[in-house]
Design an enzyme around this catalytic site. Sequence first.
Site, PDB file in Angstrom:
ATOM      1  N   ASN A 162      39.086  32.822  -7.699  1.00 23.95           N
ATOM      2  CA  ASN A 162      38.419  34.125  -7.772  1.00 23.95           C
ATOM      3  C   ASN A 162      37.369  34.144  -6.673  1.00 23.95           C
ATOM      4  O   ASN A 162      37.080  33.119  -6.061  1.00 23.95           O
ATOM      5  CB  ASN A 162      37.826  34.383  -9.166  1.00 23.95           C
ATOM      6  CG  ASN A 162      36.824  33.330  -9.552  1.00 23.95           C
ATOM      7  OD1 ASN A 162      35.835  33.122  -8.856  1.00 23.95           O
ATOM      8  ND2 ASN A 162      37.075  32.640 -10.645  1.00 23.95           N
ATOM      9  N   ASP A 210      43.203  27.557 -11.127  1.00 25.87           N
ATOM     10  CA  ASP A 210      41.891  27.233 -10.550  1.00 25.87           C
ATOM     11  C   ASP A 210      41.207  26.131 -11.378  1.00 25.87           C
ATOM     12  O   ASP A 210      40.730  25.114 -10.836  1.00 25.87           O
ATOM     13  CB  ASP A 210      41.050  28.521 -10.563  1.00 25.87           C
ATOM     14  CG  ASP A 210      39.826  28.461  -9.681  1.00 25.87           C
ATOM     15  OD1 ASP A 210      39.658  27.479  -8.954  1.00 25.87           O
ATOM     16  OD2 ASP A 210      39.030  29.416  -9.729  1.00 25.87           O
ATOM     17  N   SER A 220      48.197  35.760  -8.721  1.00 26.00           N
ATOM     18  CA  SER A 220      47.928  37.022  -9.448  1.00 26.00           C
ATOM     19  C   SER A 220      48.796  37.249 -10.684  1.00 26.00           C
ATOM     20  O   SER A 220      48.704  38.313 -11.301  1.00 26.00           O
ATOM     21  CB  SER A 220      48.032  38.260  -8.532  1.00 26.00           C
ATOM     22  OG  SER A 220      46.931  38.334  -7.655  1.00 26.00           O
ATOM     23  N   ASP A 248      53.524  21.388 -12.234  1.00 29.98           N
ATOM     24  CA  ASP A 248      52.075  21.520 -12.124  1.00 29.98           C
ATOM     25  C   ASP A 248      51.684  21.338 -10.659  1.00 29.98           C
ATOM     26  O   ASP A 248      51.977  20.294 -10.066  1.00 29.98           O
ATOM     27  CB  ASP A 248      51.441  20.425 -13.004  1.00 29.98           C
ATOM     28  CG  ASP A 248      49.927  20.491 -13.030  1.00 29.98           C
ATOM     29  OD1 ASP A 248      49.319  21.087 -12.117  1.00 29.98           O
ATOM     30  OD2 ASP A 248      49.357  19.921 -13.973  1.00 29.98           O
ATOM     31  N   ILE A 249      51.016  22.310 -10.102  1.00 36.60           N
ATOM     32  CA  ILE A 249      50.715  22.260  -8.668  1.00 36.60           C
ATOM     33  C   ILE A 249      49.769  21.110  -8.335  1.00 36.60           C
ATOM     34  O   ILE A 249      49.809  20.582  -7.218  1.00 36.60           O
ATOM     35  CB  ILE A 249      50.165  23.622  -8.174  1.00 36.60           C
ATOM     36  CG1 ILE A 249      50.362  23.752  -6.670  1.00 36.60           C
ATOM     37  CG2 ILE A 249      48.713  23.823  -8.584  1.00 36.60           C
ATOM     38  CD1 ILE A 249      50.184  25.156  -6.155  1.00 36.60           C
ATOM     39  N   GLY A 273      43.047  29.008 -15.631  1.00 38.39           N
ATOM     40  CA  GLY A 273      44.380  28.938 -15.042  1.00 38.39           C
ATOM     41  C   GLY A 273      44.517  27.824 -14.024  1.00 38.39           C
ATOM     42  O   GLY A 273      44.012  26.709 -14.208  1.00 38.39           O
ATOM     43  N   GLY A 291      48.747  35.504 -13.506  1.00 40.49           N
ATOM     44  CA  GLY A 291      48.134  35.032 -14.751  1.00 40.49           C
ATOM     45  C   GLY A 291      47.120  36.048 -15.251  1.00 40.49           C
ATOM     46  O   GLY A 291      47.473  37.178 -15.616  1.00 40.49           O
ATOM     47  N   VAL A 292      45.863  35.661 -15.214  1.00 41.85           N
ATOM     48  CA  VAL A 292      44.779  36.530 -15.674  1.00 41.85           C
ATOM     49  C   VAL A 292      44.771  37.860 -14.909  1.00 41.85           C
ATOM     50  O   VAL A 292      44.349  38.893 -15.446  1.00 41.85           O
ATOM     51  CB  VAL A 292      43.423  35.795 -15.494  1.00 41.85           C
ATOM     52  CG1 VAL A 292      42.253  36.672 -15.904  1.00 41.85           C
ATOM     53  CG2 VAL A 292      43.411  34.519 -16.314  1.00 41.85           C
ATOM     54  N   TYR A 293      45.256  37.858 -13.660  1.00 38.67           N
ATOM     55  CA  TYR A 293      45.237  39.080 -12.836  1.00 38.67           C
ATOM     56  C   TYR A 293      46.440  39.982 -13.107  1.00 38.67           C
ATOM     57  O   TYR A 293      46.571  41.047 -12.489  1.00 38.67           O
ATOM     58  CB  TYR A 293      45.101  38.735 -11.363  1.00 38.67           C
ATOM     59  CG  TYR A 293      43.698  38.268 -10.956  1.00 38.67           C
ATOM     60  CD1 TYR A 293      42.670  38.192 -11.885  1.00 38.67           C
ATOM     61  CD2 TYR A 293      43.414  37.916  -9.641  1.00 38.67           C
ATOM     62  CE1 TYR A 293      41.392  37.767 -11.521  1.00 38.67           C
ATOM     63  CE2 TYR A 293      42.135  37.502  -9.270  1.00 38.67           C
ATOM     64  CZ  TYR A 293      41.137  37.419 -10.206  1.00 38.67           C
ATOM     65  OH  TYR A 293      39.873  37.008  -9.834  1.00 38.67           O
TER      66      TYR A 293
HETATM   67  P1  ADP Z   1      45.443  34.721 -11.208  1.00 42.03           P
HETATM   68  O1  ADP Z   1      43.995  34.912 -11.585  1.00 42.03           O
HETATM   69  O2  ADP Z   1      45.685  34.828  -9.709  1.00 42.03           O
HETATM   70  O3  ADP Z   1      46.357  35.563 -12.011  1.00 42.03           O
HETATM   71  P2  ADP Z   1      46.053  32.324 -12.821  1.00 42.03           P
HETATM   72  O4  ADP Z   1      45.600  30.943 -12.557  1.00 42.03           O
HETATM   73  O5  ADP Z   1      45.549  32.997 -14.052  1.00 42.03           O
HETATM   74  O6  ADP Z   1      45.706  33.164 -11.494  1.00 42.03           O
HETATM   75  O7  ADP Z   1      47.635  32.359 -12.867  1.00 42.03           O
HETATM   76  C1  ADP Z   1      48.470  32.277 -11.729  1.00 42.03           C
HETATM   77  C2  ADP Z   1      49.743  31.572 -12.083  1.00 42.03           C
HETATM   78  O8  ADP Z   1      49.521  30.160 -12.068  1.00 42.03           O
HETATM   79  C3  ADP Z   1      50.302  31.896 -13.468  1.00 42.03           C
HETATM   80  O9  ADP Z   1      51.693  32.147 -13.334  1.00 42.03           O
HETATM   81  C4  ADP Z   1      50.049  30.613 -14.261  1.00 42.03           C
HETATM   82  O10 ADP Z   1      51.057  30.390 -15.240  1.00 42.03           O
HETATM   83  C5  ADP Z   1      50.156  29.578 -13.165  1.00 42.03           C
HETATM   84  N1  ADP Z   1      49.525  28.270 -13.432  1.00 42.03           N
HETATM   85  C6  ADP Z   1      48.542  27.929 -14.303  1.00 42.03           C
HETATM   86  N2  ADP Z   1      48.253  26.612 -14.203  1.00 42.03           N
HETATM   87  C7  ADP Z   1      49.075  26.098 -13.243  1.00 42.03           C
HETATM   88  C8  ADP Z   1      49.296  24.798 -12.685  1.00 42.03           C
HETATM   89  N3  ADP Z   1      48.580  23.725 -13.089  1.00 42.03           N
HETATM   90  N4  ADP Z   1      50.241  24.652 -11.715  1.00 42.03           N
HETATM   91  C9  ADP Z   1      50.954  25.710 -11.280  1.00 42.03           C
HETATM   92  N5  ADP Z   1      50.806  26.973 -11.752  1.00 42.03           N
HETATM   93  C10 ADP Z   1      49.886  27.157 -12.733  1.00 42.03           C
END
Ligand code: ADP
Length: 169
Positions: A24, A34, A122, A10-11, A32, A124-126
């Site tokens: 965004n 964010d 990008s 987890d970042i 996600g 995840g949702v993107y």
């Molecule tokens: P985007 O809109 O740029 O696609 P997202 O947040 O939907 O961004 O997803 C980007 C990546 O971050 C995905 O691979 C998702 O699994 C990952 N992600 C989601 N939550 C966390 C977190 N807490 N720590 C690290 N990576 C995460």
Amino acid sequence: MTTITLVQGDITEQRVDAIVNAANSSLLGGGGVDGAIHRRGGPAILNACRDLRASHYGAGLPTGEAVATTAGDLPAEWVIHTVGPVWQGPGSDPTLLASCYRESLRVADEVGARSVAFPAISTGVYRWPVEEAARVAVEAVRAAETGVEEVRFVLFDERMFWVFTAELS
Ligand code: ADP
């Protein structure tokens, strides 16, 4: 010389100088990574983002650009917000995705960060295909001229961790 490291996790828990947010362009929060950053970092981050919207980024942060704020209650000192491009299907131009990594490292240099953690922007949702997103990420970091000593990719799930591992080897 920049060292690239990989962790699955987890970042928001990373003890680095700066973590990068796949934001965004509104800068006002989302799902996600964010959502996790704003939830764990507390209101100071959103307040700083609102200030940015009221000053330099009235129309929002353009795709491919990056800007730093406080990291609030997180262990990191800075959050660097960047906006990845949305996958538009085969043939999508990865230039702006590479720009997210390059610009985030430029902002890291500006604030004096020596260790920076990135999510897989990008993917995840993107919806960017993960193999290509990993290749673009690693190439962009390797090509960057930066004083950052450690770039840590923090991959949330096992599959993404192995995709990045394969890309680095
Ligand atoms: P985007 O809109 O740029 O696609 P997202 O947040 O939907 O961004 O997803 C980007 C990546 O971050 C995905 O691979 C998702 O699994 C990952 N992600 C989601 N939550 C966390 C977190 N807490 N720590 C690290 N990576 C995460």
